[in-house]
Design a protein around this motif. Structure first.
Motif, mmCIF file in Angstrom:
data_model
loop_
_atom_site.group_PDB
_atom_site.id
_atom_site.type_symbol
_atom_site.label_atom_id
_atom_site.label_comp_id
_atom_site.label_asym_id
_atom_site.label_seq_id
_atom_site.Cartn_x
_atom_site.Cartn_y
_atom_site.Cartn_z
ATOM 1 N N GLU A 160 11.253 5.731 -9.818
ATOM 2 C CA GLU A 160 10.943 6.464 -8.591
ATOM 3 C C GLU A 160 9.561 7.122 -8.655
ATOM 4 O OE1 GLU A 160 12.748 5.890 -6.106
ATOM 5 O OE2 GLU A 160 14.265 4.887 -7.311
ATOM 6 N N LEU A 161 9.174 7.558 -9.854
ATOM 7 C CA LEU A 161 7.849 8.138 -10.036
ATOM 8 C C LEU A 161 6.772 7.073 -9.813
ATOM 9 C CD1 LEU A 161 6.285 10.698 -10.850
ATOM 10 C CD2 LEU A 161 6.511 9.990 -13.237
ATOM 11 N N THR A 162 7.015 5.882 -10.355
ATOM 12 C CA THR A 162 6.076 4.775 -10.168
ATOM 13 C C THR A 162 5.992 4.371 -8.704
ATOM 14 O OG1 THR A 162 6.467 3.923 -12.401
ATOM 15 C CG2 THR A 162 5.582 2.373 -10.785
ATOM 16 N N ALA A 163 7.145 4.305 -8.032
ATOM 17 C CA ALA A 163 7.170 3.903 -6.625
ATOM 18 C C ALA A 163 6.423 4.913 -5.753
ATOM 19 C CB ALA A 163 8.615 3.763 -6.147
ATOM 20 N N THR A 164 6.650 6.185 -5.998
ATOM 21 C CA THR A 164 5.960 7.222 -5.233
ATOM 22 C C THR A 164 4.457 7.182 -5.505
ATOM 23 O OG1 THR A 164 7.932 8.626 -5.323
ATOM 24 C CG2 THR A 164 5.863 9.695 -4.760
ATOM 25 N N GLY A 165 4.112 6.979 -6.754
ATOM 26 C CA GLY A 165 2.696 6.831 -7.090
ATOM 27 C C GLY A 165 2.088 5.611 -6.425
ATOM 28 N N GLY A 166 2.886 4.554 -6.269
ATOM 29 C CA GLY A 166 2.406 3.349 -5.605
ATOM 30 C C GLY A 166 2.016 3.610 -4.163
ATOM 31 N N VAL A 167 2.764 4.477 -3.484
ATOM 32 C CA VAL A 167 2.425 4.833 -2.104
ATOM 33 C C VAL A 167 1.062 5.536 -2.071
ATOM 34 C CG1 VAL A 167 3.104 6.179 -0.087
ATOM 35 C CG2 VAL A 167 4.844 4.987 -1.436
ATOM 36 N N LEU A 168 0.813 6.407 -3.043
ATOM 37 C CA LEU A 168 -0.477 7.095 -3.099
ATOM 38 C C LEU A 168 -1.614 6.103 -3.357
ATOM 39 C CD1 LEU A 168 0.383 10.344 -5.108
ATOM 40 C CD2 LEU A 168 0.492 9.934 -2.653
ATOM 41 N N ILE A 169 -1.373 5.136 -4.246
ATOM 42 C CA ILE A 169 -2.397 4.130 -4.530
ATOM 43 C C ILE A 169 -2.624 3.247 -3.315
ATOM 44 C CG2 ILE A 169 -2.868 2.056 -5.903
ATOM 45 C CD1 ILE A 169 -1.713 3.517 -8.300
ATOM 46 N N LEU A 170 -1.567 2.961 -2.563
ATOM 47 C CA LEU A 170 -1.719 2.238 -1.297
ATOM 48 C C LEU A 170 -2.642 3.027 -0.362
ATOM 49 C CD1 LEU A 170 -0.789 -0.183 0.424
ATOM 50 C CD2 LEU A 170 1.177 1.173 1.138
ATOM 51 N N GLY A 171 -2.499 4.342 -0.384
ATOM 52 C CA GLY A 171 -3.372 5.193 0.417
ATOM 53 C C GLY A 171 -4.826 5.097 -0.016
ATOM 54 N N ILE A 172 -5.067 4.943 -1.321
ATOM 55 C CA ILE A 172 -6.441 4.756 -1.793
ATOM 56 C C ILE A 172 -7.035 3.494 -1.182
ATOM 57 C CG2 ILE A 172 -7.875 4.247 -3.821
ATOM 58 C CD1 ILE A 172 -6.040 5.955 -5.486
ATOM 59 N N LEU B 290 -10.344 3.158 1.048
ATOM 60 C CA LEU B 290 -11.454 2.292 0.666
ATOM 61 C C LEU B 290 -11.839 1.348 1.800
ATOM 62 C CD1 LEU B 290 -10.481 1.344 -3.012
ATOM 63 C CD2 LEU B 290 -12.315 2.861 -2.284
ATOM 64 N N LEU B 291 -10.846 0.894 2.543
ATOM 65 C CA LEU B 291 -11.100 0.000 3.669
ATOM 66 C C LEU B 291 -11.530 0.753 4.924
ATOM 67 C CD1 LEU B 291 -8.096 -2.469 3.213
ATOM 68 C CD2 LEU B 291 -10.511 -2.946 2.790
ATOM 69 N N GLU B 292 -11.520 2.087 4.823
ATOM 70 C CA GLU B 292 -11.919 2.951 5.941
ATOM 71 C C GLU B 292 -11.080 2.691 7.190
ATOM 72 O OE1 GLU B 292 -16.127 2.450 6.432
ATOM 73 O OE2 GLU B 292 -16.598 3.557 4.604
ATOM 74 N N LEU B 293 -9.800 2.384 6.978
ATOM 75 C CA LEU B 293 -8.890 2.190 8.102
ATOM 76 C C LEU B 293 -8.461 3.534 8.683
ATOM 77 C CD1 LEU B 293 -6.607 -0.609 6.585
ATOM 78 C CD2 LEU B 293 -8.522 -0.886 8.182
ATOM 79 N N LYS B 294 -8.285 4.508 7.778
ATOM 80 C CA LYS B 294 -7.852 5.856 8.171
ATOM 81 C C LYS B 294 -8.092 6.776 6.991
ATOM 82 C CE LYS B 294 -5.524 9.048 10.522
ATOM 83 N NZ LYS B 294 -5.982 9.587 11.814
ATOM 84 N N ARG B 295 -8.652 7.933 7.232
ATOM 85 C CA ARG B 295 -8.906 8.879 6.136
ATOM 86 C C ARG B 295 -7.634 9.648 5.820
ATOM 87 N NH1 ARG B 295 -9.278 11.244 2.283
ATOM 88 N NH2 ARG B 295 -10.838 12.732 1.555
#
Length: 228
Positions: A186-198, A202-207
């Motif tokens: 669950e820690l990895t999955a939650t961290g994955g959402v944050l990395i998805l946000g990165i 990076l793509l400047e889709l939404k800050r």
């Protein structure tokens, strides 16, 4: 007590990769740098999705993100990170407009994920540095790409990385009972959402103010231990 040698190597790999990235970035035309940035954003999103799919209970992940976001927003973590990054930038007299962004994004990317926990744990509990040294290689290459696109701030992510992973190594015996397989997933999955946000940033889709979402990792541990 085992010296966190693996984390020292990991931090050195980030700095070394970052220097290479700075040298490459200075020689790349703007259009090439832009496409590198976009490619890095796409790859980061894929990594984040792979991590997020590790959840066995999506509700834990959802409530961790929501609870963490609200907590971080109330604490104004993003503002604190920005002030700290800008103060460091001023001290270094850097003119890079993406200094703080590079520092924050690199720190989140390097410090989140199962390898960032399992590697230091294996080193602290068994003296096995295989995972953390493998992570060092991966982080080194990621640092090349990040620094070429975002500048010198990426190199300074080595400091929180060393403090975080080194602390896990030194206190591995104390922390181990609280981070079983269910919690790690669950820690990895939650961290994955944050990395998805990165990747989205990076793509400047939404800050997305990812620093405000960092408390989600604490929520993930607590909720996984209660409901996992």
């Amino acid at each position: 007590m085992i010296l966190p040698l693996g984390s020292l190597v990991n931090a050195a790999a980030v700095v070394g990769g970052g220097f290479i990235g700075l040298l490459l970035g200075a020689r790349l035309p703007d259009r090439v740098r832009a496409i590198v940035f976009q490619g890095l954003g796409l790859c980061t999103m894929v990594i984040g999705m792979q991590m997020a799919f590790k959840t066995a209970n999506p509700l834990i992940m959802i409530f961790s993100i929501l609870g963490g976001a609200v907590t971080g927003e109330l604490m104004r973590l993003e503002d604190l990170f920005v002030k700290g990054g800008e103060a460091l930038k001023a001290r270094l007299k850097s003119s890079n407009p993406r200094f703080t962004e590079g520092l924050v994004n690199a720190t989140v990317l390097f410090c989140i994920g199962s390898m960032a926990i399992l590697g230091p744990f294996d080193e602290g509990l068994r003296g096995d540095r295989t995972i953390v040294l493998t992570k060092s290689i991966l982080d080194g290459f990621a640092s090349v790409a990040l620094a070429s696109a975002m500048g010198v701030g990426v190199l300074f992510a080595a400091v929180p990385l060393l403090l975080y992973q080194g602390g896990l190594t030194l206190f591995a015996g104390t922390l181990q009972p609280y981070l079983g397989p269910v919690v790690m997933n669950e820690l990895t999955a939650t961290g994955g959402v944050l990395i998805l946000g990165i990747g989205i940033n990076l793509l400047e889709l939404k800050r997305i103010p990812l620093s405000n979402m960092l408390p989600a990792l604490v929520y993930a541990v607590v909720l996984a231990r209660i409901f996992g």
